[in-house]
Design a protein around this motif. Structure first.
Motif, PDB file in Angstrom:
ATOM      1  N   ALA A 182      29.367  -9.935  -8.994  1.00  0.00           N
ATOM      2  CA  ALA A 182      29.927 -10.801  -9.919  1.00  0.00           C
ATOM      3  C   ALA A 182      28.843 -11.365 -10.807  1.00  0.00           C
ATOM      4  O   ALA A 182      29.286 -11.350 -11.861  1.00  0.00           O
ATOM      5  CB  ALA A 182      30.751 -11.897  -9.215  1.00  0.00           C
ATOM      6  N   ARG A 183      27.661 -11.738 -10.413  1.00  0.00           N
ATOM      7  CA  ARG A 183      26.937 -12.179 -11.413  1.00  0.00           C
ATOM      8  C   ARG A 183      26.252 -11.176 -12.381  1.00  0.00           C
ATOM      9  O   ARG A 183      25.899 -11.340 -13.390  1.00  0.00           O
ATOM     10  CB  ARG A 183      25.481 -12.625 -10.460  1.00  0.00           C
ATOM     11  CG  ARG A 183      25.722 -13.933  -9.722  1.00  0.00           C
ATOM     12  CD  ARG A 183      24.711 -14.637  -9.091  1.00  0.00           C
ATOM     13  NE  ARG A 183      25.246 -15.954  -8.223  1.00  0.00           N
ATOM     14  CZ  ARG A 183      25.073 -15.804  -6.930  1.00  0.00           C
ATOM     15  NH1 ARG A 183      24.946 -14.554  -6.396  1.00  0.00           N
ATOM     16  NH2 ARG A 183      25.765 -16.711  -6.316  1.00  0.00           N
ATOM     17  N   ALA A 184      25.951  -9.932 -11.830  1.00  0.00           N
ATOM     18  CA  ALA A 184      25.633  -8.911 -12.705  1.00  0.00           C
ATOM     19  C   ALA A 184      26.812  -8.546 -13.673  1.00  0.00           C
ATOM     20  O   ALA A 184      26.423  -8.140 -14.919  1.00  0.00           O
ATOM     21  CB  ALA A 184      25.316  -7.735 -11.880  1.00  0.00           C
ATOM     22  N   ARG A 196      20.499   2.880 -18.963  1.00  0.00           N
ATOM     23  CA  ARG A 196      19.134   2.215 -18.487  1.00  0.00           C
ATOM     24  C   ARG A 196      18.920   0.865 -18.708  1.00  0.00           C
ATOM     25  O   ARG A 196      18.592   0.047 -17.924  1.00  0.00           O
ATOM     26  CB  ARG A 196      18.031   3.262 -19.128  1.00  0.00           C
ATOM     27  CG  ARG A 196      16.736   2.738 -18.282  1.00  0.00           C
ATOM     28  CD  ARG A 196      15.514   3.733 -18.827  1.00  0.00           C
ATOM     29  NE  ARG A 196      14.354   3.253 -18.219  1.00  0.00           N
ATOM     30  CZ  ARG A 196      13.303   4.039 -18.115  1.00  0.00           C
ATOM     31  NH1 ARG A 196      13.196   4.959 -18.849  1.00  0.00           N
ATOM     32  NH2 ARG A 196      12.244   3.600 -17.466  1.00  0.00           N
ATOM     33  N   PRO A 197      19.130   0.528 -20.188  1.00  0.00           N
ATOM     34  CA  PRO A 197      18.995  -1.166 -20.323  1.00  0.00           C
ATOM     35  C   PRO A 197      19.877  -1.802 -19.410  1.00  0.00           C
ATOM     36  O   PRO A 197      19.748  -2.980 -18.993  1.00  0.00           O
ATOM     37  CB  PRO A 197      19.417  -0.976 -21.883  1.00  0.00           C
ATOM     38  CG  PRO A 197      19.411   0.089 -22.369  1.00  0.00           C
ATOM     39  CD  PRO A 197      19.770   1.278 -21.140  1.00  0.00           C
ATOM     40  N   ALA A 254      19.815  -5.974 -12.821  1.00  0.00           N
ATOM     41  CA  ALA A 254      18.945  -6.021 -11.860  1.00  0.00           C
ATOM     42  C   ALA A 254      18.426  -7.470 -11.827  1.00  0.00           C
ATOM     43  O   ALA A 254      18.029  -8.168 -11.408  1.00  0.00           O
ATOM     44  CB  ALA A 254      17.653  -4.997 -11.846  1.00  0.00           C
ATOM     45  N   ARG A 255      18.071  -7.761 -13.283  1.00  0.00           N
ATOM     46  CA  ARG A 255      17.348  -9.123 -13.722  1.00  0.00           C
ATOM     47  C   ARG A 255      18.486 -10.159 -13.185  1.00  0.00           C
ATOM     48  O   ARG A 255      18.182 -11.199 -12.558  1.00  0.00           O
ATOM     49  CB  ARG A 255      17.270  -9.343 -15.354  1.00  0.00           C
ATOM     50  CG  ARG A 255      15.808  -9.111 -15.647  1.00  0.00           C
ATOM     51  CD  ARG A 255      15.399  -9.567 -16.799  1.00  0.00           C
ATOM     52  NE  ARG A 255      16.371  -9.222 -17.978  1.00  0.00           N
ATOM     53  CZ  ARG A 255      16.377  -8.236 -18.639  1.00  0.00           C
ATOM     54  NH1 ARG A 255      15.348  -7.146 -18.437  1.00  0.00           N
ATOM     55  NH2 ARG A 255      17.235  -7.531 -19.521  1.00  0.00           N
ATOM     56  N   GLY A 279      16.643 -11.589 -10.332  1.00  0.00           N
ATOM     57  CA  GLY A 279      15.681 -12.369 -11.049  1.00  0.00           C
ATOM     58  C   GLY A 279      14.556 -11.701 -11.804  1.00  0.00           C
ATOM     59  O   GLY A 279      14.501 -10.562 -11.565  1.00  0.00           O
ATOM     60  N   GLU A 280      13.836 -12.353 -12.719  1.00  0.00           N
ATOM     61  CA  GLU A 280      12.992 -11.424 -13.604  1.00  0.00           C
ATOM     62  C   GLU A 280      11.790 -10.888 -12.841  1.00  0.00           C
ATOM     63  O   GLU A 280      11.527  -9.764 -13.063  1.00  0.00           O
ATOM     64  CB  GLU A 280      12.374 -12.513 -14.403  1.00  0.00           C
ATOM     65  CG  GLU A 280      11.586 -11.742 -15.686  1.00  0.00           C
ATOM     66  CD  GLU A 280      12.704 -11.116 -16.518  1.00  0.00           C
ATOM     67  OE1 GLU A 280      13.498 -11.769 -16.972  1.00  0.00           O
ATOM     68  OE2 GLU A 280      12.358 -10.022 -17.072  1.00  0.00           O
TER      69      GLU A 280
END
Lengths: 437, 299
Positions: free
Chosen positions: A70-72, B97-98, B104-105, B109-110
């Motif tokens: 959901a966050r993604a 890819r982007p 994933a971020r 997280g970063e």
């Protein structure tokens, strides 16, 4: 201790209890990402959805995965919005002047529309007929020849080589406009409907004429009868609930609640209300642009309908079933706002889009033709011929939390139950409601 | 995940070549992806077997309906990438890819996002070999969802599993955490008030019972809100409801649970109003949850 403090304590208790309560769930039962993704996209069957709801409600691992998804997903939407290039509009520097300009525009459009509508009232019945919608007829030469050219496709027009294309476009636009007007009256968006409920109720009590929904419903029936039957590429039946151009209008009708003043009102005001003021040269290009939008909308709607049709035919989307006294005749209402009817015990289905923003939760079918549906946002729909749906005036309920159930006896009598258990009954098809004991 | 990939296909005879060709036509993929109908047919057979594992349909209409509901273009891209087609892979890289890095971020997280996305990227490409054959993660995509959603699901699964493993290890290795120490402490050391544990255990017990009576959806909404900390809009997306509906239903469930808990404490545990208030007061303070859970089980 104040009630608020107790609520806080209860919230803390719930947090800790739910976080630790994962007993009896083994990770080997957890679904694969393929299933999680299909669940997220709401592409699972009713049976699968119920099964996985139960699993997820007890499995913290799966819940954490879904929460991460959901966050993604949120990031997706944020990126799309950023990519649209309109974010600068949201900066406070621009917000106030833009809002002020927009308010002025809306006011002007409203005044124009009001004047135009008063002229249009006399022609209302004619406009509802799809074959008599040359709205632009007195306005531009291109539109004037649009209506006749629709029925005889490759028109033998005397207006030059470019004429046929314009004729087609203006015909489409006119039909889309007519359908759009009709839908805006047949199925008003929930916020508009709620505001108008009190006034409408008062009108209906005083006026001797039939309620607006009924008259529109009959007009709709006429259009349905005139519309050609549609089939998809696989030859599966799709019930033609609305006339052919309706998909474009449906799109604009669906967008209307969010952008109430956007396309429909503006378009009407420009093309019909003030024809003399618009430049003749600009009219065809504007019509072409509108028609392109309508065509794109129609394509999108057709694709959505195709996927929905396919999902429903293999019982892939969530919803509920309504049984009729005849075991062969069934209704299936999907979460996505479609209703399917089967007359052979569920072997084959004909589908319609309900053209509504409500989420229907219950239905009742006292005969094979009559069916009532209620939604969580307060909408009530009814069909008395098994084909066309009309909106029924809901009861006015204080602290309304949505409907949860309905029990209908015939086309006039039904009892609805609200989410908090209150019940209201009608014996005159929703014109008046009484509190049921 | 391998366990979910069927090695034999019970639906072998069900998906015809014509159906596969129909799907390819719908996918409208570039010719240089060189995807044969036979290849897509194999994937469709697995997809059908996966969907109808318990009750294989016996009519072509149902199968066709299912195939029509699949995301044809995404499935074709996944098959072509799995085949190792360079043009398809280029298309995937350009398009996804982007998005993979962005997702994933958002999930990890970063700091950890790069590693998470890169490991997945390698598996998608198929660096792993089984019996001399390149195995791509794309083989597991069966078209029931959008490819983007599937990628998110895999990222989420990898991240959550790694996080849970790390949490499990830390809870035993790192004994410097005061919270964990408290949870392992003996009951006698917990409080000077002997009634406190008893009240909390009772509260805990009736709350568990109340949660047990809830419908799966209601329980799920509560868990998303209180445990996962999702917003109403995010919960709405997960359960297919408008956020206003989610809010209303959450409030209703919360009321029901509280009513149930208080009724049970009064009726079954014979607590007075003052004792009930005391329960809430204790619940506002921190306490070793695992212990009260164990105590409530004994109650």
């Amino acid at each position: 201790m104040a009630s608020r403090e107790e609520d806080k304590a209860m919230a803390g208790l719930l947090r800790r209890t739910l976080a630790s309560d994962a007993a009896g769930v083994e990770s080997k039962d957890c679904p694969a990402p393929e299933v999680l993704a299909a669940y997220f996209d709401r592409a699972l069957g009713v049976d699968e959805t119920a099964r996985y709801d139960l699993h997820f409600s007890r499995c913290s691992r799966c819940r954490e995965q879904l929460a991460a998804m959901a966050r993604a997903g949120d990031v997706d939407e944020a990126q799309k919005e950023a990519a649209s290039g309109w974010n600068w509009l949201r900066t406070p520097r621009w917000l106030m002047p833009t809002a002020a300009a927009f308010a002025v525009l809306v006011l002007m459009a409203g005044i124009t529309l009001y004047k135009w509508k008063s002229v249009e009232v006399a022609n209302e019945v004619t406009m509802l007929r799809p074959d008599a919608v040359p709205l632009a007829a007195p306005e531009s030469p291109a539109a004037a020849s649009a209506a006749p050219s629709e029925s005889s496709a490759p028109a033998t027009s005397a207006s030059g080589a470019a004429e046929p294309k314009n004729q087609m476009l203006s015909g489409d636009v006119a039909r889309a406009k007519a359908a759009e007007q009709m839908y805006s009256r047949v199925l008003p968006s929930p916020p508009q409907k709620k505001q108008a409920t009190a006034a409408q109720g008062a009108r209906e009590k005083n006026a001797p004429v039939a309620p607006a929904t009924d008259s529109i419903s009959s007009a709709e029936n006429t259009m349905v009868a005139e519309a050609p039957p549609a089939t998809n590429a696989q030859g599966l039946d799709i019930a033609p609930m609305k006339p052919v151009p309706s998909s474009a209008a449906r799109d604009s009708a669906a967008r209307a609640p969010q952008e109430e003043t956007k396309p429909s009102g503006a378009a009407k005001g420009k093309t019909s209300a003030r024809p003399a003021a618009s430049a003749p040269a600009a009219a065809p290009s504007r019509l072409a642009a509108t028609s392109n939008l309508a065509a794109r909308g129609a394509r999108d709607a057709a694709e959505r309908a195709r996927i929905q049709q396919a999902q429903m035919s293999s019982n892939l989307i969530a919803g509920f079933m309504v049984q009729t006294p005849d075991t062969n005749v069934l209704w299936m209402v999907s979460d996505s706002g479609s209703v399917g009817r089967s007359e052979d015990g569920g072997a084959s289905w004909k589908y319609q889009s309900l053209e509504t923003h409500d989420h229907f939760v219950a239905g009742s079918a006292p005969t094979v033709k009559i069916c009532w549906l209620v939604g969580v946002h307060g909408e009530i729909l009814r069909t008395i011929d098994g084909k066309t749906w009309a909106e029924i005036q809901p009861p006015i309920v204080a602290n309304f939390e949505g409907f949860a159930g309905i029990e209908a006896k015939d086309e006039s009598s039904a009892m609805v139950t609200t989410a908090d258990g209150r019940r209201f009954s009608t014996t005159d098809g929703g014109k008046t409601w009484d509190v049921a004991k | 995940m391998q366990a979910h990939m069927p090695t034999t296909s019970p639906a072998k005879q069900i998906v015809s070549l014509k159906m596969a060709q129909g799907l390819l036509q719908r996918a409208a993929m570039p010719a240089d992806w060189q995807l044969s109908p036979e290849r897509i047919q194999r994937t469709l057979e697995r997809s059908v077997a996966h969907r109808f594992a318990n009750a294989p349909p016996n009519d072509a209409r149902t199968i066709q309906g299912y195939l029509d509901s699949l995301h044809a273009a995404d499935l074709a891209l996944a098959c072509a990438c799995s085949n190792g087609n360079a043009a398809a892979w280029d298309s995937f890289v350009a398009q996804y890819r982007p998005e993979l890095y962005r997702a994933a971020r958002a999930i990890a997280g970063e700091a950890a996002s790069r590693e998470l996305a890169d490991s997945l990227y390698a598996e998608l490409y198929g660096l792993r070999e089984v019996a001399g054959q390149r195995k791509s993660l794309f083989d597991y995509f069966l078209g029931r969802s959008k490819l983007t959603t599937w990628l998110h699901a895999i990222l989420a699964q990898r991240y959550v599993d790694a996080f849970r493993r790390a949490r499990h290890t830390e809870s035993f290795d790192d004994d410097s955490d005061p919270g964990d120490r408290a949870s392992l402490a003996a009951p006698a050391q917990l409080s000077s008030d002997p009634e406190r544990e008893r009240y909390l255990a009772m509260l805990q017990g009736v709350l568990l019972a109340a949660l047990g009576t809830l419908a799966a959806r209601d329980r799920l909404r509560l868990a998303y809100y209180y445990v996962e900390g999702l917003t109403l809009a995010q919960i709405g997306k997960l359960v297919g409801e408008h956020e206003a509906t989610v809010s209303r239903k959450l409030e209703r469930t919360r009321r029901e649970v509280r009513k149930h808990v208080e009724a049970a404490l009064r009726r079954e545990k014979k607590l007075s109003e003052a004792q009930l208030r005391l329960c809430y007061e204790y619940a506002r303070e921190e306490w070793p949850f695992d212990l009260t859970q164990a105590l409530s089980a004994r109650e």
